[in-house]
Design an enzyme around this catalytic site. Structure first.
Site, PDB file in Angstrom:
ATOM      1  N   SER A 196      -9.188   3.089   1.802  1.00 21.56           N
ATOM      2  CA  SER A 196      -8.120   3.502   1.237  1.00 21.56           C
ATOM      3  C   SER A 196      -7.413   2.431   0.592  1.00 21.56           C
ATOM      4  O   SER A 196      -6.180   2.721  -0.176  1.00 21.56           O
ATOM      5  CB  SER A 196      -7.391   4.515   2.120  1.00 21.56           C
ATOM      6  OG  SER A 196      -6.814   3.792   3.376  1.00 21.56           O
ATOM      7  N   LYS A 253       0.661  -1.271   0.296  1.00 24.08           N
ATOM      8  CA  LYS A 253      -0.035   0.122  -0.204  1.00 24.08           C
ATOM      9  C   LYS A 253       0.867   1.468  -0.178  1.00 24.08           C
ATOM     10  O   LYS A 253       1.905   1.057   0.726  1.00 24.08           O
ATOM     11  CB  LYS A 253      -0.853  -0.109   1.293  1.00 24.08           C
ATOM     12  CG  LYS A 253      -1.873   1.077   1.189  1.00 24.08           C
ATOM     13  CD  LYS A 253      -3.026   0.880   2.443  1.00 24.08           C
ATOM     14  CE  LYS A 253      -3.796   2.111   2.556  1.00 24.08           C
ATOM     15  NZ  LYS A 253      -4.991   1.975   3.734  1.00 24.08           N
ATOM     16  N   SER A 297     -10.870   1.221   6.021  1.00 23.79           N
ATOM     17  CA  SER A 297     -10.108   1.003   4.877  1.00 23.79           C
ATOM     18  C   SER A 297      -9.526  -0.222   4.323  1.00 23.79           C
ATOM     19  O   SER A 297      -8.870  -0.272   3.304  1.00 23.79           O
ATOM     20  CB  SER A 297      -8.830   2.110   4.797  1.00 23.79           C
ATOM     21  OG  SER A 297      -9.379   3.454   4.917  1.00 23.79           O
TER      22      SER A 297
END
Length: 473
Positions: A160, A85, A184
């Protein structure tokens, strides 16, 4: 999308790939090459991976093969391709947080989770897309644009950790590291028909971390199966002296088989968190159907939910404080390079008083004890992850859910962030599809630090339904 290449490798589970790599049925070079070819084929349309390190990844795969050939010990993630990520620090590898301000940022250290994944034999092939500074559950930013959902590229992949979720669903890599403040990990897992775990705070230690005593943000594993999530958790979890809230427990317990008799499970369920949130009917129906699955497995199933009304103030206050603390100086230095909704969140946090924070922490404690008492009567709480199915990719956030107007870009995430405020672990698992073929997920919530029984419950649900086996395209 075109028919994806190399399904025998790229659609295999991480656990299966590890077995085949260790037995030398496959080489790490073959596995990496297959995934890189799928990235080349599908990523231009999905925009899930935003930094690709193909050459270094192939070199790492060759080194992994040589270690195994020499008879050297290899780790539990030996030879597996992984993209991290883009809010997670990767030493010497661009980490932008989706912001033009950090477009060329090269961290000096790995996050602990990345450090552990690499030590376990995972091979980095790049970084995955995120919203600007991870704010919001829809993945788009001014640097790279939006990430698209592999099941319908006109729809959001969530956020996210949306780049990671889309990449996993499309078979661009088999395991991923996510992070979760308000949903997220769970929202993109739900939108992309994969599995994601928000662990209890401290289960996966955080460092570097500017507020090491805070518990709002956690990192956790994402994958296509519950078994693979547990495998990655066995690597990511465990104590670390750099994280003062880390859990001092041997993480190898998560690597054990998850099968077993679940007939003693006491399952509570609610389609709307006890009436706290509006939910689209198709989502409510999926939650009710999931409750029926647990009943069919022989579990005790009751419609019930703890009082979560306090969660809204707790989450929004503590999130605002953390946003202001972390990003206030950046907003002041670059006022024209921060999206409006994030700037408003930072400004809200800057207006908070000591009394506001004190009240939020008092309510935070009360909410924790409500959940603790609730889990003396039940083992699992079954809830929706997201209040609606994946929405159009071109909008910033849904402005209405089930006929109710959303006040801001956080409001539609209340079903996820209300659980964040409790400190309980939550596992998002695939739970079906809309008539249009869009994925729907449910979250299984457990008692504080109760990840192992939660994973076992998720595994039983996964095996009974097999929704996660339906791949995009």
């Amino acid at each position: 999308m075109p028919r994806p290449v190399h399904p025998e490798i790229c659609d295999a589970s991480a656990s299966d790939l590890v077995r085949r790599l260790r037995s030398r049925e496959l080489s790490a070079r073959e596995v990496m090459t297959a995934h890189l070819e799928r990235v080349e084929q599908l990523n231009p349309e999905l925009n899930a991976i935003v930094t690709l390190t193909a050459e270094a990844a192939l070199e790492g795969a060759a080194e992994a093969d040589e270690r195994l050939a020499r008879g050297e010990p290899v780790g539990p993630l030996h030879g597996l391709p992984v993209a991290h990520k883009d809010t997670h620090n990767t030493k010497g590898l661009r980490t932008t947080h989706g912001s033009p301000v950090l477009a060329d940022h090269l961290p000096e250290h790995d996050d602990i989770s990345i450090e552990r994944m690499r030590a376990a034999g995972a091979i980095t092939l790049g970084k995955t897309n995120v919203p600007e500074f991870g704010a919001g559950s829809h993945t788009f930013n001014p640097l790279f644009g939006p990430t698209r959902n592999p099941y319908d590229t006109t729809r959001s992949a969530g956020g996210s950790s949306g780049g990671t979720a889309a990449a996993l669903a499309a078979g661009l890599h088999p395991l991923g590291d996510g992070s979760d403040m308000g949903g997220s990990i769970r929202n993109p897992a739900s939108f992309c028909n994969i599995v994601g775990l928000r662990p209890s705070p401290g289960r996966v230690p955080l460092w570097p971390d500017f507020t090491p005593w805070a518990t709002q943000v956690v990192q956790g594993p994402m994958a296509r199966t519950v078994t693979d999530v547990a495998l990655l958790l066995s690597v990511m979890a465990g104590p670390d002296p750099r994280c003062p809230v880390s859990v001092d427990q041997d993480p190898s317990v998560f690597a054990a088989p998850l099968d077993g008799d679940v007939r003693s499970l006491r399952v509570a369920w609610s389609p709307d968190l006890g009436g706290v949130v509006p939910v689209e009917p198709v989502v409510a129906e999926a939650v009710e159907a999931a409750a029926g699955v647990f009943a069919g497995l022989g579990c005790s199933v009751v419609r019930d939910c703890p009082d979560l009304a306090l969660a809204d103030e707790v989450f929004r206050t503590l999130r605002g404080w953390q946003m202001a603390t972390a990003l206030g100086p950046l907003l002041e230095a670059h006022p024209d390079q921060v999206k409006r909704t994030l700037a408003e969140n930072i400004a809200f946090g800057q207006r908070l008083t000591g009394a506001d924070l004190g009240r939020a922490e008092l309510l935070h404690g009360e909410l924790f004890h409500r959940m603790r008492n609730f889990f003396t009567r039940y083992d699992v709480l079954l809830l929706p992850v997201s209040q609606l199915p994946p929405f159009p990719v071109e909008i910033e956030y849904p402005t209405e859910v089930a006929g109710t107007a959303m006040t801001d870009y956080l409001d539609w995430m209340r079903s996820a962030y209300s659980i964040s405020a409790t400190g309980s672990p939550a596992l998002a698992v695939p739970a079906g599809f809309t008539p249009e073929g869009l994925p729907l997920g449910v979250q299984l919530v457990g008692p504080h630090r109760g990840e192992l029984p939660l994973l076992r419950a998720g595994y039983a649900f996964e095996q009974a339904t097999r929704y996660g086996e339906r791949r995009p395209g």
